[in-house]
Scaffold this motif. Structure first.
Motif, PDB file in Angstrom:
ATOM      1  N   TYR A  65      44.586  50.440  27.660  1.00 46.14           N
ATOM      2  CA  TYR A  65      44.885  50.536  29.087  1.00 46.14           C
ATOM      3  C   TYR A  65      44.416  51.873  29.649  1.00 46.14           C
ATOM      4  O   TYR A  65      43.847  51.936  30.745  1.00 46.14           O
ATOM      5  N   GLU A  70      43.583  47.539  33.256  1.00 52.25           N
ATOM      6  CA  GLU A  70      44.112  46.210  32.955  1.00 52.25           C
ATOM      7  C   GLU A  70      43.080  45.314  32.282  1.00 52.25           C
ATOM      8  O   GLU A  70      43.428  44.407  31.525  1.00 52.25           O
ATOM      9  N   GLU A  71      41.805  45.539  32.547  1.00 52.11           N
ATOM     10  CA  GLU A  71      40.751  44.736  31.935  1.00 52.11           C
ATOM     11  C   GLU A  71      40.824  44.804  30.410  1.00 52.11           C
ATOM     12  O   GLU A  71      40.547  43.831  29.711  1.00 52.11           O
ATOM     13  N   ARG A  74      43.040  42.111  28.646  1.00 57.09           N
ATOM     14  CA  ARG A  74      42.741  40.687  28.742  1.00 57.09           C
ATOM     15  C   ARG A  74      42.454  40.094  27.384  1.00 57.09           C
ATOM     16  O   ARG A  74      41.904  40.741  26.491  1.00 57.09           O
ATOM     17  N   PHE A  77      39.114  40.611  25.056  1.00 51.70           N
ATOM     18  CA  PHE A  77      38.380  41.821  25.426  1.00 51.70           C
ATOM     19  C   PHE A  77      37.966  42.582  24.172  1.00 51.70           C
ATOM     20  O   PHE A  77      38.750  42.762  23.246  1.00 51.70           O
ATOM     21  N   PHE A 117      33.489  40.055  26.784  1.00 49.95           N
ATOM     22  CA  PHE A 117      34.504  39.206  27.423  1.00 49.95           C
ATOM     23  C   PHE A 117      34.888  38.008  26.571  1.00 49.95           C
ATOM     24  O   PHE A 117      35.443  37.046  27.059  1.00 49.95           O
ATOM     25  N   THR A 129      37.807  31.981  27.693  1.00 46.55           N
ATOM     26  CA  THR A 129      38.356  33.248  27.196  1.00 46.55           C
ATOM     27  C   THR A 129      39.876  33.226  27.157  1.00 46.55           C
ATOM     28  O   THR A 129      40.474  34.203  26.749  1.00 46.55           O
ATOM     29  N   THR A 130      40.481  32.133  27.569  1.00 46.10           N
ATOM     30  CA  THR A 130      41.934  32.124  27.698  1.00 46.10           C
ATOM     31  C   THR A 130      42.626  31.674  26.430  1.00 46.10           C
ATOM     32  O   THR A 130      43.834  31.681  26.366  1.00 46.10           O
ATOM     33  N   PRO A 204      36.593  35.474  36.936  1.00 45.28           N
ATOM     34  CA  PRO A 204      37.911  36.079  37.115  1.00 45.28           C
ATOM     35  C   PRO A 204      38.881  35.209  37.905  1.00 45.28           C
ATOM     36  O   PRO A 204      40.085  35.343  37.769  1.00 45.28           O
ATOM     37  N   ARG A 207      39.612  32.325  35.267  1.00 47.56           N
ATOM     38  CA  ARG A 207      39.818  32.858  33.922  1.00 47.56           C
ATOM     39  C   ARG A 207      39.089  32.044  32.862  1.00 47.56           C
ATOM     40  O   ARG A 207      39.596  31.818  31.762  1.00 47.56           O
ATOM     41  N   THR A 222      50.412  34.246  34.910  1.00 44.09           N
ATOM     42  CA  THR A 222      50.165  34.809  33.579  1.00 44.09           C
ATOM     43  C   THR A 222      50.478  33.825  32.456  1.00 44.09           C
ATOM     44  O   THR A 222      49.982  33.966  31.343  1.00 44.09           O
TER      45      THR A 222
END
Length: 377
Positions: A65, A70-71, A74, A77, A117, A129-130, A204, A207, A222
């Motif tokens: 962080y 915040e990126e 994720r 990341f 990513f 990516t989720t 973004p 997501r 979230t």
């Protein structure tokens, strides 16, 4: 309310772990839903405080962080990839023009953003990516020495993120049908036009799903909400100070249906007034009378298995050690037990009775030589 996690907890960026923990506990008590029933603002503040502490209370998350914002938190990341991209970007801006020719493991810019990513292999650029397994978490657990030696079962209640019951972790309102994402046209990816080539990253807005819907009102999209969970844990026999016990699947929930992380109990064993542990052996001082030491006797001593009888040999000396095999601590890995070492401590009566003092005086003639004659400094 500020999105900066340090502002949320009201601590400076160089705050210590203890300062962060203290600030979280204070705010969590203040805004807890049980203390503020029906107060929506308190509920939102409690969520924000929990999310801030989830980040800043974890060394690795806090490091990411601080470096990436915040990126960096994720799912998927890749910090290494991000640093590589920054290196390339700086080289390009400096006018090198050919920074891409020597860029470590990355042979094209698609590779950079694919790893950065979490897109996976280049042949599959639209992987979501989720989907990401939940993070492991640690919980400090205290136990007295005897309980740690015997092992025990207990329940712990801990505050942690859990899957949102309203959307089952999807982040979208299940009552509203999902539609094709207008930003990426359903691909889940977006072009990034920087540098000599074009490459993609996760969209973004959706997501990486390719679909958008109404954001779940309970979790804010979230898929996770702070909550309290009561967990049954089994502590094996013989755990030591600093031992870590894994409780599978009781860490943070995963994203996109991925499995949850694990919970690790970090044991802290309190000192015992009579019993000490060294390796798998236990040590205890046992007081005996002058008569028991001189004539020998059978005495009863406590062990972690219960009371047991021990034979004190005649003419025993104070400080003499006796070994009880197999009465020590159990090794959690081998299940073999150490020994219990009993150190005899001869106690004399605390009295001014002339009869006892006379008897003690008469004992002096039985000592051989000067008891302190061999002591030299």
């Amino acid at each position: 309310m500020s999105k900066d996690y340090y502002d949320v907890l009201g601590v400076p960026k160089n705050a210590s772990e203890e300062q962060i923990k203290k600030a979280y506990r204070k705010l969590a008590r203040k805004w807890h839903p049980d203390i503020n029933p029906g107060n929506k603002e308190a509920e939102e503040r409690f969520k924000a405080v929990a999310q801030a502490y989830d980040c800043l209370g974890d060394k690795e998350k806090r490091k990411l962080y601080d470096e990436f914002g915040e990126e960096g938190l994720r799912a998927g990341f890749d910090a290494k990839g991000a640093r590589q991209y920054r290196k390339w970007s700086s080289a390009e801006r400096a006018g090198g023009g050919r920074a891409w020719q020597d860029f470590g493991q990355y042979h094209s810019y698609e590779d950079i953003f694919g790893d950065l990513f979490g897109a996976g292999q280049r042949a599959e650029p639209f992987t979501s990516t989720t989907v990401s397994a939940g993070r492991d978490i640690e919980y400090d657990m205290n136990a007295d020495l005897v309980s740690a030696l015997k092992g025990f079962e207990t329940h712990i209640s801990m505050q942690k993120l859990k899957v949102c019951a309203g959307c089952q972790g999807s982040g979208s309102d299940p009552k509203v049908a999902a539609a094709t994402c207008p930003s990426c046209n359903g691909t889940g990816r977006m072009d990034v036009a920087e540098g000599p080539l074009h490459f993609t990253k996760a969209c973004p807005q959706c997501r990486g799903r390719g679909k958008t819907g109404k954001v779940c009102s309970q979790c804010g999209g979230t898929g996770q909400v702070p909550g309290t969970e009561k967990i049954k844990v089994v502590i094996p026999q013989g755990v030591k100070e600093g031992s870590k016990i894994r409780v599978a699947g009781k860490g943070e929930p995963g994203f996109g249906g991925a499995p949850a992380g694990d919970l690790y109990l970090v044991m802290h064993v309190k000192a015992h007034p009579y019993l000490k542990r060294k390796g798998n052996n236990l040590y205890m001082e046992v007081p005996v009378t002058v008569a028991e030491a001189m004539a020998g006797a059978t005495i009863t001593v406590p062990t972690i298995d219960g009371q047991t009888n021990v034979r004190v040999p005649p003419k025993s000396q104070s400080g003499q050690t006796m070994r009880l095999k197999g009465k020590g601590a159990s090794d959690p890995k081998t299940k073999q037990r150490g020994d219990l070492m009993l150190k005899l401590v001869v106690k004399v009566p605390k009295t001014d009775d002339p009869t006892i003092l006379e008897a003690a005086e008469n004992m002096n003639r039985f000592y051989e030589g000067n008891l302190r004659g061999d002591i030299r400094l």
